[in-house]
Design an enzyme around this catalytic site. Sequence first.
Site, mmCIF file in Angstrom:
data_model
loop_
_atom_site.group_PDB
_atom_site.id
_atom_site.type_symbol
_atom_site.label_atom_id
_atom_site.label_comp_id
_atom_site.label_asym_id
_atom_site.label_seq_id
_atom_site.Cartn_x
_atom_site.Cartn_y
_atom_site.Cartn_z
ATOM 1 N N GLY B 55 19.463 -32.572 -64.610
ATOM 2 C CA GLY B 55 20.873 -32.927 -64.695
ATOM 3 C C GLY B 55 21.333 -33.529 -63.385
ATOM 4 N N GLY B 57 24.656 -33.808 -60.817
ATOM 5 C CA GLY B 57 26.002 -33.387 -60.466
ATOM 6 C C GLY B 57 26.701 -34.511 -59.738
ATOM 7 N N GLY B 58 27.832 -34.187 -59.151
ATOM 8 C CA GLY B 58 28.563 -35.201 -58.411
ATOM 9 C C GLY B 58 27.784 -35.671 -57.207
ATOM 10 N N MET B 59 26.990 -34.782 -56.598
ATOM 11 C CA MET B 59 26.384 -35.149 -55.336
ATOM 12 C C MET B 59 24.883 -35.312 -55.399
ATOM 13 S SD MET B 59 26.673 -33.399 -51.657
ATOM 14 C CE MET B 59 25.032 -32.789 -51.712
ATOM 15 N N ALA B 60 24.203 -34.548 -56.206
ATOM 16 C CA ALA B 60 22.751 -34.603 -56.188
ATOM 17 C C ALA B 60 22.207 -34.481 -57.601
ATOM 18 C CB ALA B 60 22.194 -33.477 -55.319
ATOM 19 N N VAL B 62 19.289 -32.842 -60.067
ATOM 20 C CA VAL B 62 18.444 -31.657 -60.095
ATOM 21 C C VAL B 62 17.263 -31.913 -61.037
ATOM 22 C CG1 VAL B 62 18.331 -29.182 -60.550
ATOM 23 C CG2 VAL B 62 20.429 -30.193 -59.645
ATOM 24 N N LYS B 79 16.563 -29.933 -55.899
ATOM 25 C CA LYS B 79 17.792 -30.709 -55.764
ATOM 26 C C LYS B 79 17.560 -31.662 -54.605
ATOM 27 C CE LYS B 79 22.739 -29.723 -55.584
ATOM 28 N NZ LYS B 79 23.719 -28.632 -55.572
ATOM 29 N N ASP B 171 33.432 -22.689 -56.427
ATOM 30 C CA ASP B 171 33.287 -23.487 -57.652
ATOM 31 C C ASP B 171 32.702 -22.642 -58.776
ATOM 32 O OD1 ASP B 171 33.517 -25.736 -59.210
ATOM 33 O OD2 ASP B 171 31.624 -26.619 -58.561
#
Lengths: 186, 295
Positions: B55, B57-60, B62, B79, B171
């Site tokens: 998947g 995410g906003g930054m990295a 995985v 990640k 978060d």
Amino acid sequence: MAEVTELLERARQGDPLAWNQVVELIYDDLKRVARGVLAGRGSATFNPTVLVHDCYLRLARAGAHGVQDRAHFMALAARAMRQLLLNHARDRMAQKRGAGAVVETLSEEERSADLEAEHLLGISTALEQLEAIEPKWVQVVECRVFAGLSEQETADALGTSLRTVQRWYAEARVALARIMAPDRDS
Amino acid sequence: MADTPDPHADPLGWLESRALWQGSLFRSLMQEARAGDRLPPGTRLGSFRIVEELGAGGMAVVYRAQRDDGQFDQAVAIKCVPANPSTRDIELFHRERQIQATLNHPNIARLLDGGTLDGGRAWLAMELVEGQHIDAHAETNGLDLQARVGLVQQVIAAVAHAHQRLLLHRDIKPSNVLVDTEGRVKLLDFGIAGWIDESAQVRLFPVGQAPSRRATKPSVRLPISIRSGCCSVALLNRCWPQVDNGLANCARFWRRLATTTPGSDITRSANSAPTSNVGWSVCPCWRYAADGVIR
């Protein structure tokens, strides 16, 4: 350093290598913001103005300086943005043709991307025709639309007055619509 | 898009509309621009080899990866920082790694390894958690209130562990709380976590505490944000729609939850709470101390 100034000048003169370098610069910045745009940060709004300004700041660190460099870069960046969108639209269309008669079930998103690509290609072709009539009109459209520059920034980038930019933009709107819909032209 | 002008009748209007920068074509260009971020299957990072993407995410991004040094078999989650990272990306990532390294709790996914690729892309390897998001887990297994409370208690244990190390997750949401195949909760993604001293609203050494204890262990009262509270309430509320509880009751419930030993009948005591007209959904912040006691 005169290197950046020279690069911008060569790109302006139509040197393909220099031009590709400018497109690459913009593309690097698009890659940088892509994550944020796709993750929907900043309420999913992409702002081309911020992008070209950030890109210029990088160039300024690399030695660009002066009003002239900035103006030249903005006009080039606007054109590079158009080029990048156009390249992508062309790639999509080519892929679609490549798929041939295979019946594909495309997602809503894919279908609307293809439709937008078609529209953009049509308008871009019309812009090329417009360029043959009056290159200034196309430059104004590029600055205002593809780089999101304000009227004043556009005037600075093209080295002209605010009033002239407004006039050119209005004229471009009419001329472009006429090219796109020749039937309506009496 | 309904409000988009006809590109044939008004081409410039079409270019000026949302179609250009918020349309599907631009998103598709952005996806292409991101393709360089992806590590293809087979990429080697330290002792691991990428198997597939899990998947983004906003930054990295995985990935699932497999140990590949001939020592032993191990599946991990990796990640990795995207290509062309900004200095802020790198800074945040290093911070996340450092934060993960200070945590050691059965309900928090463990950091296993880390390194840097050529080109400066940092990565970290974590315990791979095979499981479902906490809310999906509760739904698909039809968990009753007792079982859901048990899950929430595990989340609290993980959060308390972080807070004892002066860390805020910041978060906590169902997609960051997995339940593995054995029913164990694993808190994930400390990507935007921070140390407490970065937050303004913290009172160290609450009044009334014995000095001797102060000396040995700083106790911290945290205003917990509240998404963890809401997340838990949403989880529990499914079993409990008839209870319309107020703020005070909510706090009372959390106090009970934290002080109840596992196995005791929390559902009964919670159900006996008097009702008021404030809904669970507005659950405000709840406080508790680093020793795990909700106050």
